[in-house]
Motif scaffolding. Structure first.
Motif, PDB file in Angstrom:
ATOM      1  N   ARG A 161     -49.505  29.976  31.310  1.00  0.00           N
ATOM      2  CA  ARG A 161     -50.656  30.668  31.867  1.00  0.00           C
ATOM      3  C   ARG A 161     -50.341  31.057  33.298  1.00  0.00           C
ATOM      4  N   LEU A 205     -56.253  35.739  35.076  1.00  0.00           N
ATOM      5  CA  LEU A 205     -55.303  34.926  34.324  1.00  0.00           C
ATOM      6  C   LEU A 205     -54.582  35.777  33.281  1.00  0.00           C
ATOM      7  N   ARG A 224     -52.743  34.667  29.930  1.00  0.00           N
ATOM      8  CA  ARG A 224     -52.341  33.620  28.994  1.00  0.00           C
ATOM      9  C   ARG A 224     -51.308  34.204  28.044  1.00  0.00           C
TER      10      ARG A 224
END
Length: 115
Positions: free
Chosen positions: A19, A79, A81
Motif C-alpha cells: 500500500r 492511497l 493499494r
C-alpha cells in the motif's frame, strides 16, 4: 507550491501486496486531482492511476483489477493499494498533484517485486 511525499514502497514477492501513500500539503486537498505514475529502470515514466475530486478513478489497463486508488480528504492522503503484484510492477512510483494551473511531484518510492 504543493508539497508531495510518497511512502510505503518496499520489497515484495510476486503475488504479494503493498500500500503506497501520497501525502500532500495545503488546505484545498479536496480540490486536487491526484495521479500515480511509475518509472521502471530503463523505461519512461508511465501513468498508472488517477483519482478526481469527485472520487471517480481511472487505471492503466495493466493494473485494472489489481490496483485501487482512494483518497481521504480529511487526512490529505491518497492511497494506492496494489495486489497480485508482478515482476513487471517493479518501479519507482511517483505521486503527482494537479491543482488549478500547477502540478507538483513527489520524489518517489521504490517498489521491488522479486522472488
Amino acid at each position: 507550491q504543493v508539497q508531495v511525499v510518497e511512502s510505503g514502497g518496499g520489497l515484495v514477492q510476486p503475488g504479494g501486496s503493498l500500500r503506497l501513500s501520497c501525502a500532500a500539503s495545503g488546505s484545498t486537498f479536496s480540490q486536487y486531482v491526484v495521479n500515480w505514475y511509475r518509472q521502471a529502470p530503463g523505461n519512461q515514466r508511465e501513468w498508472v492511476a488517477t483519482i478526481f475530486t469527485s472520487g471517480i478513478t481511472m487505471y492503466q489497463d495493466s493494473v485494472k483489477g489489481r490496483f485501487t486508488i482512494s483518497r481521504d480528504n480529511a487526512q490529505n492522503t491518497v492511497l494506492l493499494r496494489m495486489n497480485a503484484l508482478k515482476l513487471e510492477d517493479t518501479a519507482v512510483y511517483y505521486c503527482n498533484v494537479i491543482f488549478l494551473n500547477s502540478t507538483s511531484w513527489g520524489k518517489g518510492t521504490l517498489v521491488t517485486v522479486s522472488s
